[in-house]
Scaffold this active site. Structure first.
Site, PDB file in Angstrom:
ATOM      1  N   ARG A  41       0.818  -1.225   0.000  1.00  0.00           N
ATOM      2  CA  ARG A  41       0.000   0.000   0.000  1.00  0.00           C
ATOM      3  C   ARG A  41       0.854   1.279   0.000  1.00  0.00           C
ATOM      4  NH1 ARG A  41      -5.433   1.812   1.460  1.00  0.00           N
ATOM      5  NH2 ARG A  41      -5.381   3.594   2.850  1.00  0.00           N
ATOM      6  N   ILE A  43      -7.183   7.664  -1.409  1.00  0.00           N
ATOM      7  CA  ILE A  43      -7.071   6.203  -1.444  1.00  0.00           C
ATOM      8  C   ILE A  43      -7.937   5.744  -0.274  1.00  0.00           C
ATOM      9  CG2 ILE A  43      -4.924   6.292  -0.088  1.00  0.00           C
ATOM     10  CD1 ILE A  43      -4.063   3.690  -1.377  1.00  0.00           C
ATOM     11  N   SER A  44      -8.844   4.791  -0.532  1.00  0.00           N
ATOM     12  CA  SER A  44      -9.823   4.405   0.486  1.00  0.00           C
ATOM     13  C   SER A  44      -9.162   3.744   1.691  1.00  0.00           C
ATOM     14  CB  SER A  44     -10.850   3.445  -0.108  1.00  0.00           C
ATOM     15  OG  SER A  44     -11.606   4.114  -1.068  1.00  0.00           O
ATOM     16  N   GLN A  45      -9.910   3.752   2.788  1.00  0.00           N
ATOM     17  CA  GLN A  45      -9.487   3.098   4.026  1.00  0.00           C
ATOM     18  C   GLN A  45      -9.314   1.589   3.747  1.00  0.00           C
ATOM     19  OE1 GLN A  45     -12.691   3.497   6.747  1.00  0.00           O
ATOM     20  NE2 GLN A  45     -11.727   2.265   8.343  1.00  0.00           N
ATOM     21  N   PHE A  88     -17.213   8.788  -0.026  1.00  0.00           N
ATOM     22  CA  PHE A  88     -16.307   8.708  -1.168  1.00  0.00           C
ATOM     23  C   PHE A  88     -16.269  10.050  -1.872  1.00  0.00           C
ATOM     24  CE2 PHE A  88     -16.862   4.192  -0.712  1.00  0.00           C
ATOM     25  CZ  PHE A  88     -15.707   3.648  -1.224  1.00  0.00           C
TER      26      PHE A  88
END
Lengths: 250, 795
Positions: free
Chosen positions: A73, A99-101, A243
């Site tokens: 990541r 960048i998503s959790q 989002f």
């Protein structure tokens, strides 16, 4: 002192502790990314167990967790944020995108119920992290990003990291990829005001689509849409999320 | 040294410019905060302004022996620093990135917010120091000083609001800085120790140089997270129209390659795509869209796939009112398609219809302008208050809470979404009329339940038989009839829903319950509604004019649980904007204590040289709390009356300063004890009747309402201007060393008071806040300085 007052003081104390925990602490020299990634996986497992009421299961597909443990990541976040890349939180990647959790990435991937031979479409490449996670689970991933500089950097990053079964394209994901469709699964990682009909049409019978629906920059609902063998669709709410918008304001 | 008449006048002109510029800057900050962060932060800005002013008072009191001998040099110096800090504070604050959307995950935005709070207090410190120096100057009559102060403040507020019609907010910073520097030059020319001409020329040149600063330095910039900033990354995005107004910066945007296609609730099997749309942006946020016709035969075929079309497909609807029309263009187009003969669209952005009319291409123009469409400016309930018309449909899109600390729909007062607001709309429905309101579908559905609870209260019961809901995966459309739905009507709606795979939810007793939502809806209209609402994890009690914060869902009861779920998909459920207000109150208390109380407390003063601490804390603290409780309550209540928070803030702040100034000038004619009791009586009367009075006067034209608002500020503000200076005069005679204490305590209370007032209002309502203010003045009466004096003399 009244019970209510105690409760509020306790809460304020907790909020204070939370605020302290929010201060970013750089990783120490000996702290390798691998160790941080292991900690992230443990964190996701714990969170899944605690959200059993929402998601209806106490553990995610082991394949998904393996993929989460494999994808570096820290290579998908800006250099200055690498020290906190494995924290269970979203991070800014520039151009108003995030960048998503990790927990949400793992959950959305799990909800797709992918199989090794599947062809998957992702709308909203961002840094390419979600596509990289999917690449370990399916035959081929097509990922679309509307913002040219993001699409370009994601494409280079995915190629450099050897994700050869991922095709990154720049374009408006609202219309999907008519030439490649149908897809076994579609994952939309940007908010939309409605489920785009072109994407529903490009979903195979038996396929699954995961999409956050709602207004831009507000709480959206993560929805799973399934298409049965007769082509009828059914949608269900999974959980509220936040989002960035499916650019183009769809 | 004596001053000539001309010098005297020049000095007053200088004071006029300083106070006018300070108030303009205060209002400009509210506008700039709206522009940059999407929220006017009025209470925080009033608080930080008072922190600056209060600190100036404390510093002058503590260091008067050192400062006052150099008074003539200090006047131009602080005016000069005031000018520099207007521009400097903005540049510095811009350099400290503040992304409210990261508040969930990082401490940095919280620290940045506190830094902004402190930085913006500096200009007010310098302007406050100028005024405080003048007030303590024996050469000037207090009455004239107050007159120049209040005239400057009123003129500053009025001029700024007018200028904002023509000039973008950020371009006002350089002129304000220049005006402050001009005040510095005037001050130095007026006073006996006048500065050389070359120095004055230098100061003016620096002021002129503000205009030459790089545009990027004084431009608030568009946060990369704003809708428009993201859209502009798409090649080909073009701005068709832009316009500056005091309320918002408007832009109409076209994206040819990847057009906007807003269609909330579009049926999943819809054969028609939404047409391309122009985006209407206010301050960079997507406010609404204008769908453009694609083909002449079926320009907007997609409308039949939207739930709102159910409103028009069942029955002929001739007269339609659409609140916030550009936020729900599908209602306007649906009404047109189904032959409505009279469509009224309301908008809060007053300049928008005319600006759009000029910007639109010919094919689209016909759909949005000309018969049967007309536009009305202002809140929908104000529009209906001024007409006897009855409508077959009143519809709108419920702009959802962002849940973020800032944003167009973070916790602000929304007077159209209160029991009284909805009641006003429902009373203007025809006998078969329908109130149709669409909103995002949430899980859990707290926003919908709060709307239904408010609707239930507005309908005086019987709502269960009058409400049906159409649900799509992403939206809910609530349709509330003026009278109960007839069985065939209901059946037709049910068929409409089934044909598009929408949910059909009704609260009628005996009807099947299709989902968890149906169960919740049934309970919100059921006999145990009160206990259901009270035990719900979010605040879903009806919003009222007294507590007009529709988007407040936060409860302390469930805060712990939601914070625990923060990393597990629950972050979106925590209402960070509420917590940001609590944090702002914390910053205010911290900085207020550090800058106003601590310096005074650290001074070495003999105990017998001070008035009794408890009494002075209670008296001056109560005055500080009470005054700002009243001012903030007026700002919020007049937002409904005047139609916009900025206009309300400008009118109330200027009027309060003016009336309080006049009051303090006349204070010597009145007995303090009686003044305090009169204030208590006035505030109690206002708490009992102000809301109702404003409701009755709502039908007046805006200029008359503005004048009425300024007059209504008079009775309380006139008398509230007296107790503080009267007590200070008393202290000067009995305990001169206690004056810094009085300044500090009053300043501290004034700094926390605006933020506390709004938080309290969310829980107990503005009426209760006004009554608390009355209690503060009653406390002040109880602890009035005569008692302090008698205590001392008895010692």
């Amino acid at each position: 002192m009244k019970k209510g007052t105690h409760h509020r003081l306790y809460l304020l104390l907790r909020i204070g502790l939370l605020a302290w925990s929010l201060v970013p602490m750089p990783a120490s020299a000996g702290d390798s990314y691998a160790r941080q990634q292991e900690a992230m996986i443990r964190e996701i497992r714990k969170d899944v167990e605690r959200t059993v009421d929402y998601i209806g299961k106490d553990r995610l597909d082991p394949r998904v967790m393996e993929a989460m443990a494999d994808v570096p990541r820290h290579r998908f976040v800006p250099e200055r944020l690498r020290s906190i890349a494995y924290e269970n939180r979203p991070l800014p990647i520039g151009h108003g995108q995030t960048i998503s959790q990790p927990y949400i990435v793992a959950l959305m991937t799990d909800l797709l119920h992918t199989k090794p031979g599947d062809v998957v479409l992702e709308v909203g490449t961002g840094s390419g992290y979600q596509a990289a996670v999917l690449s370990a689970l399916v035959e081929r991933v097509y990922t679309m990003e509307i913002i040219p500089p993001l699409a370009e950097s994601a494409e280079k990053r995915l190629r450099a990291l050897g994700y050869d079964n991922v095709t990154a394209l720049q374009g408006d994901g609202y219309y999907g990829l008519e030439a490649i469709a149908p897809f076994d699964a579609i994952v939309v990682t940007a908010a939309a005001t409605h489920i785009p009909p072109p994407l529903i049409r490009q979903l195979k019978p038996g396929g699954v689509m995961i999409i956050p629906v709602g207004g831009p920059f507000m709480t959206q609902e993560l929805i799973r849409l399934t298409k049965n063998e007769e082509g009828q669709t059914r949608s269900e709410h999974i959980l509220p999320v936040v989002f960035v918008p499916l650019t183009g304001g769809h | 040294m004596a001053m000539g008449k001309t010098s005297y006048r020049i000095f007053f002109l200088s004071l006029f410019l300083v106070t006018g510029t300070a108030l303009s800057f205060e209002i400009l900050l509210m506008r700039l905060f709206s522009l940059v962060h999407g929220h006017h932060f009025a209470s925080m800005i009033v608080s930080l302004a008072l922190l600056g002013l209060g600190t100036a008072g404390v510093v002058l009191q503590i260091f008067q022996n050192r400062l006052l001998p150099h008074r003539d040099r200090l006047y131009p110096a602080v005016a000069f620093l005031f000018g520099l800090s207007i521009v400097g504070s903005f540049v510095l604050a811009q350099a400290i990135p503040f992304n409210p959307r990261e508040m969930t995950w990082s401490a940095l935005p919280w620290l940045a917010l506190s830094a902004h709070y402190l930085i913006y207090a500096f200009p007010f410190f310098f302007s406050g120091m100028f005024v405080a120096l003048a007030m303590s100057d024996p050469r000037f009559s207090t009455g004239r000083l107050y007159r120049a102060d209040l005239l400057g403040s009123a003129a500053g507020a009025a001029c700024l609001l007018m200028v904002l019609f023509r000039v973008p907010a950020h371009r006002c910073l350089a002129p304000l800085g220049f005006l402050a520097l001009t005040a510095a030059v005037l001050a130095t020319r007026a006073l006996p120790s006048r500065a050389p001409a070359w120095l004055c020329a230098g100061i003016v040149s620096i002021g002129a140089a503000f205009w030459l600063l790089p545009a990027s330095l004084l431009h608030p910039g568009l946060s990369q997270y704003k809708d428009l900033a993201v859209l502009r990354l798409i090649p080909g995005t073009e701005t068709v129209m832009e316009k500056t107004t005091p309320a918002a910066y408007l832009e109409l945007v076209r994206v040819p390659g990847s057009p906007l296609r807003r269609a909330p609730g579009l049926a999943a099997d819809c054969a028609h795509e939404p047409p391309p749309q122009l985006g209407v942006f206010t301050d960079g946020n997507l406010y609404g869209t204008l769908p453009l016709p694609e083909t002449a035969e079926h320009p907007f075929a997609y409308l039949s796939c939207l739930p709102v079309s159910a409103v028009f497909e069942q029955t002929q609807r001739s007269k339609v009112l659409i609140k916030d029309v550009f936020a729900s263009p599908e209602l306007l187009l649906g009404a047109r398609e189904h032959g409505a003969v009279d469509i009224t669209g309301t908008t809060m952005v007053v300049a928008l219809p005319e600006a759009l009319r000029k910007a639109l291409d010919e094919p689209a123009m016909g759909f949005y302008f000309g018969a049967p469409v007309r536009y009305a400016r202002g809140m929908a309930r104000v529009v209906v208050a001024r007409t006897e018309e009855r409508y077959d449909v009143i519809g709108f899109w419920l702009r959802g809470s962002t849940g973020q600390p800032v944003g167009a729909t973070s916790i602000t007062e929304q007077f159209d979404l209160t029991v009284e607001g909805l009641r006003a709309l429902i009373s203007h429905l025809s006998d078969k009329g329908v109130l149709a309101v669409s909103m995002w579908r949430r899980h859990p559905p707290y926003e919908t339940l709060k709307f239904l609870a408010t609707l239930q209260a507005a309908m005086h019961g019987g709502a269960a038989e009058r409400v049906v809901i159409l649900g799509t995966p992403s939206t809910l459309t609530v349709m509330a009839g003026k009278s109960p739905w007839a069985v065939p009507e209901k059946r037709r709606l049910q068929q409409f829903a089934a044909s598009r795979m929408f949910d059909f939810v009704t609260a009628s007793p005996g009807a099947p319950i299709p989902s968890a939502l149906g169960e919740d809806v049934r309970r919100i209209f059921g006999p145990d509604a009160e206990s259901f609402r009270s035990n719900y994890k979010f605040h879903i009690q009806p919003a009222t004019d007294d507590r007009p914060f529709f988007h407040r869902f936060f409860t302390w009861r469930s805060a712990g649980e939601l914070l625990d779920k923060r990393t597990r998909g629950g972050a979106a459920l925590v209402q960070w904007d509420y917590l940001a207000r609590v944090a702002a109150l914390g910053f205010a208390a911290l900085f207020g204590a550090a800058l106003l109380i601590l310096p005074v407390a650290l001074r070495r003063t003999g105990t017998d040289e001070l008035p009794p601490k408890r009494r002075s804390i209670l008296y001056f603290g109560a005055l500080g709390l009470g005054f700002l409780f009243v001012e903030l309550t007026f700002i919020h209540l007049f937002t409904l009356f005047l139609g916009h928070p900025l206009l309300s803030a400008g009118t109330v702040v200027a009027s309060f300063l003016g009336w309080a100034g006049v009051g303090s000038g006349r204070g010597h004619r009145y007995d303090l004890s009686r003044v305090l009791l009169v204030i208590v009586i006035i505030l109690t009367l206002f708490a009992a009747g102000l809301g109702r009075l404003l409701d009755v006067l709502l039908c007046l034209p805006l200029p008359v309402r503005t004048a009425v608002a300024a007059l209504l500020c008079g009775p309380p503000a006139f008398f509230m201007g007296m107790p503080f200076p009267k007590a200070m005069t008393g202290l000067r005679g009995t305990h001169p060393k206690g004056i810094p204490w009085a300044w500090g305590i009053n300043g501290f209370a004034s700094v926390v008071s605006p933020l506390l007032a709004v938080l309290l209002a969310m829980h107990i309502g503005f009426t209760a806040v006004l009554l608390l203010a009355a209690l503060c003045y009653l406390t002040a009466w109880w602890q009035r300085p005569e008692s302090v004096g008698s205590d001392i003399s008895g010692r």
